[in-house]
Design an enzyme around this catalytic site. Structure first.
Site, mmCIF file in Angstrom:
data_model
loop_
_atom_site.group_PDB
_atom_site.id
_atom_site.type_symbol
_atom_site.label_atom_id
_atom_site.label_comp_id
_atom_site.label_asym_id
_atom_site.label_seq_id
_atom_site.Cartn_x
_atom_site.Cartn_y
_atom_site.Cartn_z
ATOM 1 N N ASP A 83 38.745 47.101 -1.551
ATOM 2 C CA ASP A 83 38.844 48.511 -1.164
ATOM 3 C C ASP A 83 39.262 49.385 -2.337
ATOM 4 O OD1 ASP A 83 38.608 50.454 0.885
ATOM 5 O OD2 ASP A 83 40.790 50.533 1.099
ATOM 6 N N SER A 208 45.326 56.147 9.462
ATOM 7 C CA SER A 208 46.705 55.998 9.951
ATOM 8 C C SER A 208 47.248 57.326 10.460
ATOM 9 C CB SER A 208 47.613 55.463 8.830
ATOM 10 O OG SER A 208 47.310 54.128 8.528
ATOM 11 N N THR A 230 48.496 52.264 6.368
ATOM 12 C CA THR A 230 49.875 52.761 6.403
ATOM 13 C C THR A 230 50.514 52.575 7.773
ATOM 14 O OG1 THR A 230 49.400 54.378 4.671
ATOM 15 C CG2 THR A 230 51.329 54.792 6.050
#
Length: 284
Positions: A83, A208, A230
């Site tokens: 990522d 998130s 997160t």
């Protein structure tokens, strides 16, 4: 089972109006939680290792090999995804290690350079059978970059996909990375407009900061891959903090990491069900 190719997984989800959870791992226990959560939901998993996590560990290989071993032992299909890679050499290393998906993040580059380098990454990865995600319209931190003026234009998104050949596209629609509160305002109409123009699955970064209802609406509007990191870190850390505060003499890491891992796994299961609007959803 072998590591999964994300392309048929995302294509099937897009066709049926479902979302696929993509969750980050920094620690071995995170990876264990992600697999356990996906298995409990009987759903495919995209397990992500970010370039930031690689910097934390000092190299990609140790965490990647551990994550791959867990993924291959899972009872559900698991994609191993690199990522937010800005380093092309890291992309090459991930391919060599067997990753089935990478995200090349050229969002900090000027538009022409972003398209050119992304196209080169696509050519290299496709030759190895690896899928490529890219980003158009920077999804930054909580610093104002999620203002309407920097959101992804549907026409630009369609042209970017045509120019580069990417397999999925992360777009800026109102979310922001590393949000500790779930109050991001997602432009669902923009999601639908981009989805109508772009022939590949869309990716929502910074998820998130998005509440359950809006996540489900974004998926219905056209988002397919949904990245969440997160929020899960927050769940994990809350358990560790509570355990240590309850017993200041506690020294055995297993006594506080194991329950944190279990809570994270349960939240992964719940979030996967949020991303499938047909399945029953239990509110957070």
């Amino acid at each position: 089972m072998p590591l999964a190719d994300p392309r048929p997984i995302l294509a099937a989800a897009r066709a049926s109006g479902h979302g696929v959870g993509a969750f980050n791992t920094t620690l071995l226990e995170h990876a264990e939680a992600l697999v356990a959560g996906a298995e409990a939901a009987t759903a495919p998993l995209i397990m992500q290792i970010s370039e930031n996590a690689v910097r934390y560990h000092g190299s990609l290989r140790p965490l990647a090999l551990a994550a791959r071993a867990l993924a291959e032992a899972a009872t559900v299909p698991v994609v191993l995804h690199l990522d937010h890679a800005e380093d092309v050499d890291l992309v090459h290393e991930a391919v060599d290690l067997g990753f089935t998906s990478v995200m090349f993040d050229g969002s900090r580059l000027d538009d022409a350079r972003n398209r050119a380098v992304t196209g080169e990454v696509v050519a290299f990865c496709h030759a190895a059978g690896v899928a490529v995600e890219a980003e158009l319209g920077e999804v930054g931190g909580k610093d104002g970059v999620h203002a309407p003026g920097v959101r992804t234009d549907p026409g630009d998104a369609a042209a970017f996909v045509a120019d580069t050949g990417v397999d999925s596209l992360a777009v800026a629609v109102g979310t922001s990375h590393a949000m500790a509160t779930r109050n991001a305002v997602v432009d669902v109409e923009l999601v639908a407009a981009i989805a109508a123009r772009v022939p590949v699955p869309l990716v929502l970064h910074g998820s998130s900061g998005v509440d359950d209802e809006t996540l489900a609406r974004a998926v219905t509007a056209g988002m397919t891959k949904v990245n969440i990191a997160t929020h899960l870190n927050k769940c994990f850390t809350a358990v560790v903090r509570a355990r240590l505060e309850a017993d200041p003499k506690l020294m055995d890491a297993r006594k506080y990491v194991a329950p944190a891992r279990d809570v994270m796994a349960a939240e992964v299961t719940r979030l996967i069900r949020v991303l499938n609007p047909v399945a029953p959803v239990v509110a957070a």
